[in-house]
Design an enzyme around this catalytic site. Structure first.
Site, mmCIF file in Angstrom:
data_model
loop_
_atom_site.group_PDB
_atom_site.id
_atom_site.type_symbol
_atom_site.label_atom_id
_atom_site.label_comp_id
_atom_site.label_asym_id
_atom_site.label_seq_id
_atom_site.Cartn_x
_atom_site.Cartn_y
_atom_site.Cartn_z
ATOM 1 N N ARG A 202 -63.660 41.599 23.605
ATOM 2 C CA ARG A 202 -63.599 41.390 22.219
ATOM 3 C C ARG A 202 -62.942 40.250 21.805
ATOM 4 O O ARG A 202 -62.161 40.293 20.896
ATOM 5 C CB ARG A 202 -62.996 42.872 21.577
ATOM 6 C CG ARG A 202 -63.645 43.956 21.751
ATOM 7 C CD ARG A 202 -64.904 44.048 21.324
ATOM 8 N NE ARG A 202 -65.837 43.902 22.333
ATOM 9 C CZ ARG A 202 -66.157 44.850 22.997
ATOM 10 N NH1 ARG A 202 -66.159 46.042 22.831
ATOM 11 N NH2 ARG A 202 -67.278 44.605 24.261
ATOM 12 N N SER B 274 -64.846 50.231 15.403
ATOM 13 C CA SER B 274 -64.002 50.580 16.067
ATOM 14 C C SER B 274 -62.775 49.667 15.478
ATOM 15 O O SER B 274 -62.803 48.371 15.268
ATOM 16 C CB SER B 274 -64.243 50.155 17.563
ATOM 17 O OG SER B 274 -65.028 50.702 18.179
ATOM 18 N N GLU C 185 -58.682 45.618 16.384
ATOM 19 C CA GLU C 185 -59.992 44.870 16.784
ATOM 20 C C GLU C 185 -60.444 44.166 15.658
ATOM 21 O O GLU C 185 -60.988 42.877 15.419
ATOM 22 C CB GLU C 185 -61.094 45.600 17.351
ATOM 23 C CG GLU C 185 -62.451 44.777 17.647
ATOM 24 C CD GLU C 185 -63.495 45.825 18.501
ATOM 25 O OE1 GLU C 185 -63.186 46.530 19.312
ATOM 26 O OE2 GLU C 185 -64.667 45.839 17.917
HETATM 27 P P1 FAD Z 1 -67.927 39.350 9.549
HETATM 28 O O1 FAD Z 1 -67.343 40.755 9.514
HETATM 29 O O2 FAD Z 1 -68.673 38.774 8.454
HETATM 30 O O3 FAD Z 1 -66.941 38.475 10.306
HETATM 31 C C1 FAD Z 1 -66.400 38.556 11.505
HETATM 32 C C2 FAD Z 1 -65.565 37.537 12.052
HETATM 33 O O4 FAD Z 1 -66.286 36.607 12.452
HETATM 34 C C3 FAD Z 1 -64.808 36.785 10.763
HETATM 35 O O5 FAD Z 1 -63.332 36.261 11.409
HETATM 36 C C4 FAD Z 1 -65.500 35.706 10.315
HETATM 37 O O6 FAD Z 1 -64.928 34.575 9.779
HETATM 38 C C5 FAD Z 1 -66.216 35.352 11.652
HETATM 39 N N1 FAD Z 1 -67.534 34.883 11.514
HETATM 40 C C6 FAD Z 1 -68.654 35.378 11.052
HETATM 41 N N2 FAD Z 1 -69.606 34.697 10.942
HETATM 42 C C7 FAD Z 1 -69.347 33.526 11.535
HETATM 43 C C8 FAD Z 1 -69.827 32.243 12.050
HETATM 44 N N3 FAD Z 1 -71.127 31.899 11.631
HETATM 45 N N4 FAD Z 1 -69.014 31.268 12.537
HETATM 46 C C9 FAD Z 1 -67.850 31.254 12.728
HETATM 47 N N5 FAD Z 1 -67.243 32.629 12.556
HETATM 48 C C10 FAD Z 1 -67.905 33.572 11.836
HETATM 49 N N6 FAD Z 1 -68.787 45.370 17.267
HETATM 50 C C11 FAD Z 1 -69.135 45.470 18.718
HETATM 51 O O7 FAD Z 1 -68.433 44.858 19.422
HETATM 52 N N7 FAD Z 1 -69.612 46.616 19.290
HETATM 53 C C12 FAD Z 1 -70.143 47.823 18.416
HETATM 54 O O8 FAD Z 1 -70.820 48.635 19.118
HETATM 55 C C13 FAD Z 1 -69.782 47.707 17.131
HETATM 56 N N8 FAD Z 1 -70.165 48.435 16.293
HETATM 57 C C14 FAD Z 1 -70.081 48.740 14.821
HETATM 58 C C15 FAD Z 1 -70.397 49.896 14.327
HETATM 59 C C16 FAD Z 1 -70.352 49.766 12.862
HETATM 60 C C17 FAD Z 1 -70.694 50.938 12.143
HETATM 61 C C18 FAD Z 1 -69.753 48.787 12.401
HETATM 62 C C19 FAD Z 1 -69.406 48.700 10.743
HETATM 63 C C20 FAD Z 1 -69.016 47.755 12.978
HETATM 64 C C21 FAD Z 1 -69.521 47.654 14.151
HETATM 65 N N9 FAD Z 1 -69.139 46.444 15.336
HETATM 66 C C22 FAD Z 1 -69.286 46.561 16.664
HETATM 67 C C23 FAD Z 1 -68.316 45.529 14.517
HETATM 68 C C24 FAD Z 1 -69.287 44.286 13.866
HETATM 69 O O9 FAD Z 1 -70.549 44.919 13.686
HETATM 70 C C25 FAD Z 1 -69.183 43.051 14.890
HETATM 71 O O10 FAD Z 1 -67.899 42.562 15.048
HETATM 72 C C26 FAD Z 1 -70.231 42.065 14.217
HETATM 73 O O11 FAD Z 1 -70.445 40.904 15.112
HETATM 74 C C27 FAD Z 1 -69.786 41.398 12.928
HETATM 75 O O12 FAD Z 1 -70.588 40.801 12.573
HETATM 76 P P2 FAD Z 1 -70.473 40.063 10.896
HETATM 77 O O13 FAD Z 1 -71.856 39.173 10.474
HETATM 78 O O14 FAD Z 1 -70.590 41.363 10.039
HETATM 79 O O15 FAD Z 1 -69.020 39.455 10.740
HETATM 80 P P1 NAP Z 2 -67.980 56.618 24.351
HETATM 81 O O1 NAP Z 2 -69.319 56.310 24.934
HETATM 82 O O2 NAP Z 2 -67.642 57.780 23.663
HETATM 83 O O3 NAP Z 2 -66.767 56.112 25.352
HETATM 84 C C1 NAP Z 2 -65.451 56.285 24.641
HETATM 85 C C2 NAP Z 2 -64.716 55.064 25.445
HETATM 86 O O4 NAP Z 2 -64.787 55.221 26.815
HETATM 87 C C3 NAP Z 2 -65.271 53.562 24.966
HETATM 88 O O5 NAP Z 2 -64.325 53.041 24.274
HETATM 89 C C4 NAP Z 2 -65.843 53.245 26.308
HETATM 90 O O6 NAP Z 2 -65.126 51.608 26.392
HETATM 91 C C5 NAP Z 2 -65.408 53.901 27.386
HETATM 92 N N1 NAP Z 2 -66.403 54.136 28.405
HETATM 93 C C6 NAP Z 2 -67.248 55.211 28.383
HETATM 94 N N2 NAP Z 2 -67.879 55.040 29.482
HETATM 95 C C7 NAP Z 2 -67.451 53.808 30.113
HETATM 96 C C8 NAP Z 2 -67.881 53.465 31.186
HETATM 97 N N3 NAP Z 2 -68.890 53.929 32.160
HETATM 98 N N4 NAP Z 2 -67.122 52.231 31.938
HETATM 99 C C9 NAP Z 2 -66.263 51.758 31.144
HETATM 100 N N5 NAP Z 2 -65.892 52.400 29.721
HETATM 101 C C10 NAP Z 2 -66.594 53.428 29.544
HETATM 102 O O7 NAP Z 2 -67.971 55.532 22.979
HETATM 103 P P2 NAP Z 2 -68.563 55.356 21.511
HETATM 104 O O8 NAP Z 2 -67.554 55.489 20.493
HETATM 105 O O9 NAP Z 2 -69.727 56.365 21.555
HETATM 106 O O10 NAP Z 2 -69.080 53.839 21.750
HETATM 107 C C11 NAP Z 2 -70.340 53.507 22.542
HETATM 108 C C12 NAP Z 2 -70.546 52.343 22.854
HETATM 109 O O11 NAP Z 2 -70.373 51.355 21.599
HETATM 110 C C13 NAP Z 2 -68.933 51.652 23.323
HETATM 111 O O12 NAP Z 2 -69.304 50.702 24.273
HETATM 112 C C14 NAP Z 2 -68.239 51.033 22.311
HETATM 113 O O13 NAP Z 2 -67.340 49.916 22.715
HETATM 114 C C15 NAP Z 2 -69.482 50.539 21.155
HETATM 115 N N6 NAP Z 2 -69.047 50.624 20.010
HETATM 116 C C16 NAP Z 2 -68.333 49.449 19.575
HETATM 117 C C17 NAP Z 2 -67.716 49.685 18.207
HETATM 118 C C18 NAP Z 2 -66.921 48.532 17.832
HETATM 119 O O14 NAP Z 2 -66.618 48.404 16.508
HETATM 120 N N7 NAP Z 2 -66.451 47.641 18.583
HETATM 121 C C19 NAP Z 2 -68.162 50.542 17.285
HETATM 122 C C20 NAP Z 2 -68.986 51.574 17.887
HETATM 123 C C21 NAP Z 2 -69.373 51.705 19.107
HETATM 124 P P3 NAP Z 2 -65.823 50.337 25.878
HETATM 125 O O15 NAP Z 2 -65.489 50.531 24.196
HETATM 126 O O16 NAP Z 2 -65.084 49.330 26.330
HETATM 127 O O17 NAP Z 2 -67.328 50.319 26.079
#
Ligand code: FAD
Ligand code: NAP
Length: 317
Positions: free
Chosen positions: A151, A217, A313
């Site tokens: 991340r 998250s 995050e």
């Molecule tokens: P924004 O929220 O608008 O911006 C995020 C950051 O990036 C800010 O600092 C902004 O300044 C910067 N930024 C945006 N665009 C640019 C650009 N063009 N150039 C430079 N900087 C920029 N994230 C995960 O990693 N995995 C997931 O599974 C995941 N699941 C999610 C589920 C839900 C329900 C929600 C609400 C969010 C989730 N996220 C997840 C977080 C989010 O979707 C990601 O981080 C996504 O990439 C953000 O995109 P955005 O366009 O909305 O960015």
């Molecule tokens: P999940 O599958 O219930 O897993 C719970 C946690 O355990 C996660 O944080 C995941 O780490 C870890 N995990 C599970 N299985 C794993 C494996 N085989 N190896 C290593 N780590 C493992 O999680 P969930 O909430 O349903 O989400 C599913 C996936 O979507 C995850 O990868 C999660 O990161 C991603 N997600 C991200 C966001 C976001 O905003 N960043 C939001 C929703 C979902 P990791 O998170 O490192 O994978």
């Protein structure tokens, strides 16, 4: 004039102006016209707004998806991430399918190196083209120069405007199903089956931003040394532990928050999602201060109970 900042948390805050850009020419013109403080906003799905933004926010409007060869494609920052994933799956190209249904724009994907279901953007990003308003230059970052981590990337530390991302996808099947329940739901493991399974699992667990405000998250999963992890496991035998790097283990922040008693609980107008404790939600009319008060209370309790610090995050604005 003040512009309401769109964000999936549904928090009310304003910017002096929000200006669209497709390329460096647009950004240069905006910098000359407005100067002052600036930032970038995509779809607002990874931010918590704690105050108004005193300056100009650039918002990507470029929507081009330009195939370069059969497995390489250059995508403009304004394309919705999941539209790009759907595009790649429809063309039989591997690499993005596990990242289906993540909200946001392509331009934001490298910023925190989006990840899910054992995949990360870093594994398919070939290069990133970004405008640096300080030097007034367009710079190209190779995958290595992006300094991708968990991340994390160089774009979290150096403010630049990502214009395009070039992806290198795979043409031979490479299903990655060893994560959670994915194998159980992904049928024969075709691209479409994996995408459909990821979408179905996510829909069943995560709040839909259209219905309840969140930024996904809220915290990162903490990484601790083997000795610390072993001590915790001795005390909590059901605690999930994953190998992170030699000598290091990843803990599941959602599990820690749940065990600290926060899953489904509220503090004022902000709460912890009952289906996934890692997701903080807007219960209606929450301010950034409400969300941050809840986040601090959770961090304190997790630290007291487990001796583990959980870092945010989301980007706190
Ligand atoms: P924004 O929220 O608008 O911006 C995020 C950051 O990036 C800010 O600092 C902004 O300044 C910067 N930024 C945006 N665009 C640019 C650009 N063009 N150039 C430079 N900087 C920029 N994230 C995960 O990693 N995995 C997931 O599974 C995941 N699941 C999610 C589920 C839900 C329900 C929600 C609400 C969010 C989730 N996220 C997840 C977080 C989010 O979707 C990601 O981080 C996504 O990439 C953000 O995109 P955005 O366009 O909305 O960015
Ligand atoms: P999940 O599958 O219930 O897993 C719970 C946690 O355990 C996660 O944080 C995941 O780490 C870890 N995990 C599970 N299985 C794993 C494996 N085989 N190896 C290593 N780590 C493992 O999680 P969930 O909430 O349903 O989400 C599913 C996936 O979507 C995850 O990868 C999660 O990161 C991603 N997600 C991200 C966001 C976001 O905003 N960043 C939001 C929703 C979902 P990791 O998170 O490192 O994978």
């Amino acid at each position: 004039m003040n512009y309401k900042i769109f964000n999936t948390f549904g928090i009310e805050a304003h910017a002096e102006r929000i200006v669209g850009f497709a390329d460096a020419v647009d950004l240069r013109a905006s910098r000359e016209a407005f100067g002052g403080t600036w930032g970038v906003i995509g779809a607002g799905s990874n931010i918590v707004l704690t105050k108004d933004f005193e300056g100009t926010l650039f918002h990507p409007t470029g929507l081009a998806v330009e195939p370069l060869q059969n497995d390489r494609v250059r995508v403009q920052a304004g394309v919705i991430w999941d539209d790009f994933v759907a595009w790649s799956v429809a063309r039989g190209l591997w690499g993005a399918e596990n990242l289906s249904h993540i909200p946001g724009t392509v331009g934001a994907a490298p910023v925190q190196n989006i990840g899910a279901y054992g995949a990360e953007a870093a594994s398919i990003v070939e290069s990133v083209e970004a405008y640096d308003p300080v030097s007034d230059k367009v710079l190209t970052f190779s995958n290595k120069a992006c300094e991708f981590g968990y991340r994390d990337s160089i774009f979290k530390r150096q403010l630049m405007v990502i214009l395009t991302v070039t992806f290198k996808l795979g043409t031979t099947p490479n299903p990655r199903l060893d994560y959670g329940d994915l194998r159980k739901h992904a049928g024969g493991g075709s691209l479409k089956e994996i995408r459909d399974a990821v979408i179905a699992i996510r829909r069943s667990k995560l709040p839909d931003p259209e219905e309840q405000g969140s930024a996904g998250s809220f915290f990162k999963n903490p990484i601790v040394c083997d000795a610390h992890a072993a001590g915790l496991r001795a005390k909590y035998p059901d605690m999930p532990l994953y190998d992170a790097a030699p000598g290091l283990k990843k803990l599941a922040a959602g599990w820690l928050i749940d065990r600290a008693g926060w899953k489904g609980r509220a503090l004022g107008r902000a709460g912890v999602h009952p289906g996934q404790a890692l997701v903080l939600v807007n219960l209606g009319g929450a301010t950034g201060a409400d969300v941050m008060a809840l986040a601090s209370a959770i961090q304190k309790d997790v630290h007291e109970q487990f001796g583990v610090s959980i870092e945010t995050e989301v980007n706190i604005w």
